[in-house]
Each structure stands twice: as C-alpha cells, then as structure tokens.
Enzyme design. Structure first.
Site, mmCIF file in Angstrom:
data_model
loop_
_atom_site.group_PDB
_atom_site.id
_atom_site.type_symbol
_atom_site.label_atom_id
_atom_site.label_comp_id
_atom_site.label_asym_id
_atom_site.label_seq_id
_atom_site.Cartn_x
_atom_site.Cartn_y
_atom_site.Cartn_z
ATOM 1 C CB ILE A 232 -2.574 4.607 3.866
ATOM 2 C CG1 ILE A 232 -2.953 4.448 5.375
ATOM 3 C CG2 ILE A 232 -2.476 6.051 3.514
ATOM 4 C CD1 ILE A 232 -1.778 4.497 6.175
ATOM 5 C CE1 TYR B 192 0.583 1.864 4.165
ATOM 6 C CE2 TYR B 192 0.679 -0.312 4.460
ATOM 7 C CZ TYR B 192 0.796 0.827 4.958
ATOM 8 O OH TYR B 192 1.506 1.320 6.265
ATOM 9 C CB CYS B 193 1.344 4.093 -1.794
ATOM 10 S SG CYS B 193 0.227 4.037 -3.125
ATOM 11 C CG ASP B 194 0.304 8.625 0.678
ATOM 12 O OD1 ASP B 194 0.162 8.524 1.798
ATOM 13 O OD2 ASP B 194 1.460 9.429 0.252
ATOM 14 N N GLY C 136 -2.936 4.409 -3.888
ATOM 15 C CA GLY C 136 -2.680 2.969 -4.615
ATOM 16 C C GLY C 136 -2.039 2.974 -5.930
#
Length: 120
Positions: free
Chosen positions: A99, A71-73, A75
């Site tokens: 996230i 995951y990142c901020d 996607g």
C-alpha cells in the site's frame, strides 16, 4: 507459484470483477484505511494451521479459479500469504511494494461509518 502484480493493476482487475482484493494487515490497521473494494483477511489467519479455505471461499464468495490480489504495507507479508494460498490451490498475486505505492483514496472506518480519505 504465486504471481506479482502492481497496485494499479490489482485495483483495476478487482474493479473489473476479475479477482478479489485482499488486505492481509490486521483488522485494526485495515479499519484505519484500506484500498477501495478490499476485504480483510489477516495474515495470521491465513498462516494458521487450522486455516479453512472452504470457509474463506464461502465468506468472500470466491471460487478457486478466481484470482486474489493480496497486499500489505510493503509487499513482503503479502508474498508469504500468496505463497500459502497458492499451496492450497488459490491463484494468488502479491502486490509489489504494498500500500506504500498507492497514491489515491482510502476507505476508512470512523464512528462505524466508512469514509474516503486521501493518502499523501
């Protein structure tokens, strides 16, 4: 090809020891708040030409058969990282929406201690 997964399913499967939850954001951002049980493997390291999958497997104690949930901020970065990991034989999932879709507690480093903080 990599798969997509919801953030709640990724957390559940990680909690049930069905895979490893990986935050692909920078170490600085990771320390400001990340999902519980997540480890940090920055996107830049994954995309590096000298990326060593065996070292990563050893560092995080994972096997090629074990899925990873990235995951990142938002996607988008995790999708690129999942594609790269998939190309070297790791079963990778990208968390849809990143996230930003999480509405729970985050682990956060403060004065060298990890604490839990509530997201808005």
């Amino acid at each position: 090809m990599f798969d997509l997964i919801s953030i709640s399913e990724a957390i559940k499967r990680s909690y049930d020891s069905e895979g490893l939850l990986i935050d692909v954001r920078s170490e600085e951002v990771f320390k400001k708040g990340h999902l519980p049980m997540a480890v940090n493997l920055p996107f830049e390291e994954i995309m590096n030409e000298k990326f060593d999958i065996e070292a990563i497997e050893k560092d995080f104690n994972i096997e090629k058969e074990q899925p990873v949930f990235l995951y990142c901020d938002t996607g988008s970065t995790s999708m690129l990282a999942a594609k790269k990991l998939d190309s070297v034989g790791i079963h990778a999932y990208s968390v849809v929406g990143g996230i930003m879709f999480y509405k729970g507690y985050l682990e956060k480093e403060k004065n060298d201690l990890w604490t839990m903080v509530r997201t808005s």
